[in-house]
Design a protein around this motif. Sequence first.
Motif, PDB file in Angstrom:
ATOM      1  N   THR A 165       5.757   3.258  -1.533  1.00 16.79           N
ATOM      2  CA  THR A 165       5.544   1.624  -1.419  1.00 16.79           C
ATOM      3  C   THR A 165       5.887   1.220  -2.720  1.00 16.79           C
ATOM      4  N   LYS A 166       6.033  -0.163  -2.751  1.00 15.80           N
ATOM      5  CA  LYS A 166       6.290  -0.665  -4.135  1.00 15.80           C
ATOM      6  C   LYS A 166       5.182  -0.627  -4.891  1.00 15.80           C
ATOM      7  N   GLU A 167       3.735  -0.614  -4.223  1.00 17.10           N
ATOM      8  CA  GLU A 167       2.621  -0.580  -5.189  1.00 17.10           C
ATOM      9  C   GLU A 167       2.723   0.844  -5.753  1.00 17.10           C
ATOM     10  N   SER A 174      -3.566  -7.616 -12.579  1.00 13.38           N
ATOM     11  CA  SER A 174      -3.117  -9.102 -12.421  1.00 13.38           C
ATOM     12  C   SER A 174      -2.461  -9.282 -10.951  1.00 13.38           C
ATOM     13  N   ALA A 175      -2.238  -8.145 -10.195  1.00 11.92           N
ATOM     14  CA  ALA A 175      -1.548  -8.452  -9.100  1.00 11.92           C
ATOM     15  C   ALA A 175      -2.624  -7.950  -7.730  1.00 11.92           C
ATOM     16  N   ALA A 206      -6.189  -4.113  -4.611  1.00 12.48           N
ATOM     17  CA  ALA A 206      -6.693  -3.757  -3.372  1.00 12.48           C
ATOM     18  C   ALA A 206      -6.388  -2.143  -3.176  1.00 12.48           C
ATOM     19  N   ARG A 207      -5.362  -1.679  -3.621  1.00 16.45           N
ATOM     20  CA  ARG A 207      -4.962  -0.291  -3.664  1.00 16.45           C
ATOM     21  C   ARG A 207      -5.812   0.602  -4.737  1.00 16.45           C
ATOM     22  N   GLN A 208      -6.160  -0.158  -5.698  1.00 15.41           N
ATOM     23  CA  GLN A 208      -6.864   0.623  -6.821  1.00 15.41           C
ATOM     24  C   GLN A 208      -8.130   1.359  -6.273  1.00 15.41           C
ATOM     25  N   TRP A 209      -8.802   0.798  -5.270  1.00 16.73           N
ATOM     26  CA  TRP A 209     -10.129   1.255  -4.832  1.00 16.73           C
ATOM     27  C   TRP A 209      -9.636   2.748  -4.147  1.00 16.73           C
TER      28      TRP A 209
END
Length: 191
Positions: A55-57, A113-114, A119-122
């Motif tokens: 994914t882009k993330e 910042s994004a 959300a994905r950091q978790w």
Amino acid sequence: METDWRAAKRARTREAIQQAALRLFAEHGYDGVTVERIAAEAGVSHTTFFRYFPTKEDVVLSDNYDPLIARFVAARGEADPVERVRRGIAEALALLDEHEMVVVRERTRLMLSASALRARQWENRASTQRLLEEVLRGDASGAVPLALRVTAAACTAALATAVTAWAEDDGADLAATVDAAFAALERNRRA
């Protein structure tokens, strides 16, 4: 020999994609950049992009630091698990050169910042915690004991908090900030 060449080529391609993405994100913001634009900037197809990053993330979130940390923590002999993690992380951080530190700081700032990245950091923290649980458990079988789960969670939180504080302060030293976070964890644990 051919396998080494292919592995090196894959590593260069992965790094080129990530560097192009970070450059574009810095110029246009995370939401203002598409996968197609990143791929074009890196000189690859969007299909190739997705072979390296699902994914882009993931182009921001993905790194090889957890296995590196796990290797150093596993090699430590301290009986106290928090101290084992603290020293293992210190050894892993000592391997990062100046360029890698710049990239880590840039990626961390972007994650903060994004909203899609926050959300994905978790998920990333949970993955780091599970890895530390397994390393601290060692060869023991069965479920990871609650005490080790709590210790791994506390260590993961200390590391994440330190990296965030370091990313927000241009003058801070990552190793010193992480060590200070673990020292605080130790003081609070013993209080």
